[in-house]
Design an enzyme around this catalytic site. Sequence first.
Site, PDB file in Angstrom:
ATOM      1  N   ASP A 236      51.054  52.025  39.006  1.00  0.00           N
ATOM      2  CA  ASP A 236      50.766  50.616  38.719  1.00  0.00           C
ATOM      3  C   ASP A 236      50.780  50.341  37.214  1.00  0.00           C
ATOM      4  OD1 ASP A 236      50.578  50.105  41.371  1.00  0.00           O
ATOM      5  OD2 ASP A 236      48.390  49.952  41.442  1.00  0.00           O
TER       6      ASP A 236
ATOM      7  N   ASP B 224      40.100  48.577  44.337  1.00  0.00           N
ATOM      8  CA  ASP B 224      41.388  47.923  44.202  1.00  0.00           C
ATOM      9  C   ASP B 224      41.541  46.900  45.329  1.00  0.00           C
ATOM     10  OD1 ASP B 224      43.944  47.408  43.295  1.00  0.00           O
ATOM     11  OD2 ASP B 224      44.819  48.844  44.677  1.00  0.00           O
TER      12      ASP B 224
ATOM     13  N   THR C 259      45.841  41.585  41.831  1.00  0.00           N
ATOM     14  CA  THR C 259      45.700  41.250  43.253  1.00  0.00           C
ATOM     15  C   THR C 259      44.355  40.594  43.543  1.00  0.00           C
ATOM     16  OG1 THR C 259      44.926  43.492  43.665  1.00  0.00           O
ATOM     17  CG2 THR C 259      47.228  43.049  44.078  1.00  0.00           C
ATOM     18  N   THR C 260      43.284  41.179  43.000  1.00  0.00           N
ATOM     19  CA  THR C 260      41.963  40.612  43.259  1.00  0.00           C
ATOM     20  C   THR C 260      41.884  39.211  42.670  1.00  0.00           C
ATOM     21  OG1 THR C 260      41.142  42.850  42.983  1.00  0.00           O
ATOM     22  CG2 THR C 260      39.499  41.116  43.140  1.00  0.00           C
TER      23      THR C 260
HETATM   24  P1  ADP Z   1      42.951  42.575  39.580  1.00  0.00           P
HETATM   25  O1  ADP Z   1      43.165  43.160  40.932  1.00  0.00           O
HETATM   26  O2  ADP Z   1      43.000  41.094  39.610  1.00  0.00           O
HETATM   27  O3  ADP Z   1      43.804  43.176  38.531  1.00  0.00           O
HETATM   28  P2  ADP Z   1      40.790  43.866  38.226  1.00  0.00           P
HETATM   29  O4  ADP Z   1      39.557  44.410  38.859  1.00  0.00           O
HETATM   30  O5  ADP Z   1      41.776  44.810  37.688  1.00  0.00           O
HETATM   31  O6  ADP Z   1      41.427  42.904  39.266  1.00  0.00           O
HETATM   32  O7  ADP Z   1      40.311  42.899  37.068  1.00  0.00           O
HETATM   33  C1  ADP Z   1      41.224  42.210  36.271  1.00  0.00           C
HETATM   34  C2  ADP Z   1      40.517  41.314  35.312  1.00  0.00           C
HETATM   35  O8  ADP Z   1      39.672  42.073  34.450  1.00  0.00           O
HETATM   36  C3  ADP Z   1      41.506  40.601  34.425  1.00  0.00           C
HETATM   37  O9  ADP Z   1      41.107  39.271  34.269  1.00  0.00           O
HETATM   38  C4  ADP Z   1      41.396  41.364  33.119  1.00  0.00           C
HETATM   39  O10 ADP Z   1      41.773  40.585  32.012  1.00  0.00           O
HETATM   40  C5  ADP Z   1      39.936  41.701  33.109  1.00  0.00           C
HETATM   41  N1  ADP Z   1      39.614  42.831  32.224  1.00  0.00           N
HETATM   42  C6  ADP Z   1      40.169  44.064  32.209  1.00  0.00           C
HETATM   43  N2  ADP Z   1      39.610  44.827  31.238  1.00  0.00           N
HETATM   44  C7  ADP Z   1      38.676  44.072  30.630  1.00  0.00           C
HETATM   45  C8  ADP Z   1      37.755  44.284  29.553  1.00  0.00           C
HETATM   46  N3  ADP Z   1      37.692  45.445  28.919  1.00  0.00           N
HETATM   47  N4  ADP Z   1      36.943  43.258  29.200  1.00  0.00           N
HETATM   48  C9  ADP Z   1      37.004  42.087  29.850  1.00  0.00           C
HETATM   49  N5  ADP Z   1      37.833  41.824  30.863  1.00  0.00           N
HETATM   50  C10 ADP Z   1      38.678  42.790  31.264  1.00  0.00           C
END
Ligand code: ADP
Length: 549
Positions: A383, A62, A95-96
């Site tokens: 969250d 995270d 956040t990332t």
């Molecule tokens: P953040 O802290 O930005 O939320 P995450 O590690 O949760 O970082 O990644 C978020 C990104 O991953 C978003 O762009 C989201 O749309 C993408 N994402 C989440 N699940 C999937 C999936 N099953 N396939 C492709 N992209 C995904």
Amino acid sequence: MMGGQPIIILKEGTEREKGKGAVYNNIAAARAVADAVKSTLGPKGMDKMLVDSLGDVTITNDGVTILKEIEIEHPTAKMLVEVAKTQDDEVGDGTTSAVVLAGELLKEAESLIEQEVHPTIIVNGYRMAAAEAVRRLRQLAFDVKRTDKATLGSIARTAMSGRSVGTNADFLADIVEEVAGEVRADVDNILVQKKHGGNLKDTTLIDGVVLDKERVHPRMPKFVRDAKIALINRALEVKKTEVNEEIRIRDPAKLQMFLDEEEKTLRAMVEKIQASGANVVLAQKGIDDVAQHYLAKEGIYAVRRVKESDMKKLAKATGARSVTNLDDLTAKELGRADLVEERKVGTDDMTFVTGCKKARAVSILIRGGTEHVVDEVERILHDALRVVAAAIEDGKAIAGGGSAEIELSIALKDYAATVGGREQLAIEAFAGALDVIPRTLGENAGLDPIDVLIKLRADHQKKGGKSMGVNVQTGEPLDMIKANVIEPLRVKIQEIDSAAEVAGMILRIDDVIASKKSPPPPPGGGEHGHGGGMGGMGGMGGMPPGMGM
Ligand code: ADP
Ligand code: MG
């Protein structure tokens, strides 16, 4: 200057970095932060193992947790950490992405500066690009209703997909989907209780209020059907005489009188409760042993020291009115529930108030091997609930998986051409920076990022290709709405806004004046060894990007 004697206005030892040097240094520091979290982005993102100075280990992917844990000194790098925190406070997700996008905006800015584009022009162009991007995002979004459980469940699932619950993400998302319709903006109308022990799969949804409390006396009934609940806001105790006022009773008969008096008062309290018709007492404060005894004798189920927030939920769910003066307690003040019951959870006893008559109340009881696990699951559920709440509140969601960013990237390139002038270059740079999200999603999944981008761009030019995103299994473009990879519009808007804002803030700095580090305070004074201020210039700034972790 006459005589060539420079005028010194700063204290000796002050570090100063001006002009391009300062800008490059700041960009490098911020990019180091972005690079530190980049590999965690998306469902296939890697984890980081953080070891603190005491040797305690946290494993997480995270972004905001990582940035909060690692000790960053560089003042500019800290600004990026603030972005992650803001994003987390505002929406609880993205956040990332926000940090990675900010890093990429700065990287693009760096090459513009090398081409002699002034930072002010870049900042201006970025601001225009962000505004246009948000406008386009609103057009791309689609409606979500509170009743659309499936979509809200997908939103929860997408938010959880990157988190460290692995194979349990689906199971937890099902729970969130179940309660989605009940979620309100403040989220805490859904009670989350945790009890370590057992298995994560034992996490359950309870239609009612769960209290981490046992009944106060073993001779009280273990359960009460058709519960009439009194919420009591005062201690069921006799006020002890002031501490410094000693009572000296020499005569044994007097002592007995004194104790009898106390007992009579307590019995009267219980009688008042019984007279109201209550068969359950939930007290916010203490209950004296003698009162416990009388309550048990009357067959009343009682719990003490219930948290104030839980008292409020109980009042709402059962329709009870909390009383402070027992003389005010009548049948009218009592709340109603089908069942109040003590159940064993792990090694502890908890009180379950189910079938509440006034309003639906839902609790999630988290179970898991260790305290560490239940705490992490609590954060993840919290969250996910917030993300669902954001979608419900705005009634808008958008396709994820990098599809929105690609679409914006293409749209902004067209927009740049209509703007012209030198800002055009900055808007194009912004458009290019947006590619970092789908590119990184692919890269972290072990795919060829260039290949992923080329295919995605081609599909977005086609009709109906707007929601094509990265299929992290195959690398082929996939319709993210059909694949149920959906995010609240608010998360994306905030991501773009805060990334653009922090990039702008960093680019406007052309002079860093850092006071000399103050000497460490004498042992015992102060909590940190080094003084505050901007003394960290030598910190991460000198490090090449990617060396942050
Ligand atoms: P953040 O802290 O930005 O939320 P995450 O590690 O949760 O970082 O990644 C978020 C990104 O991953 C978003 O762009 C989201 O749309 C993408 N994402 C989440 N699940 C999937 C999936 N099953 N396939 C492709 N992209 C995904
Ligand atoms: Mg996320």
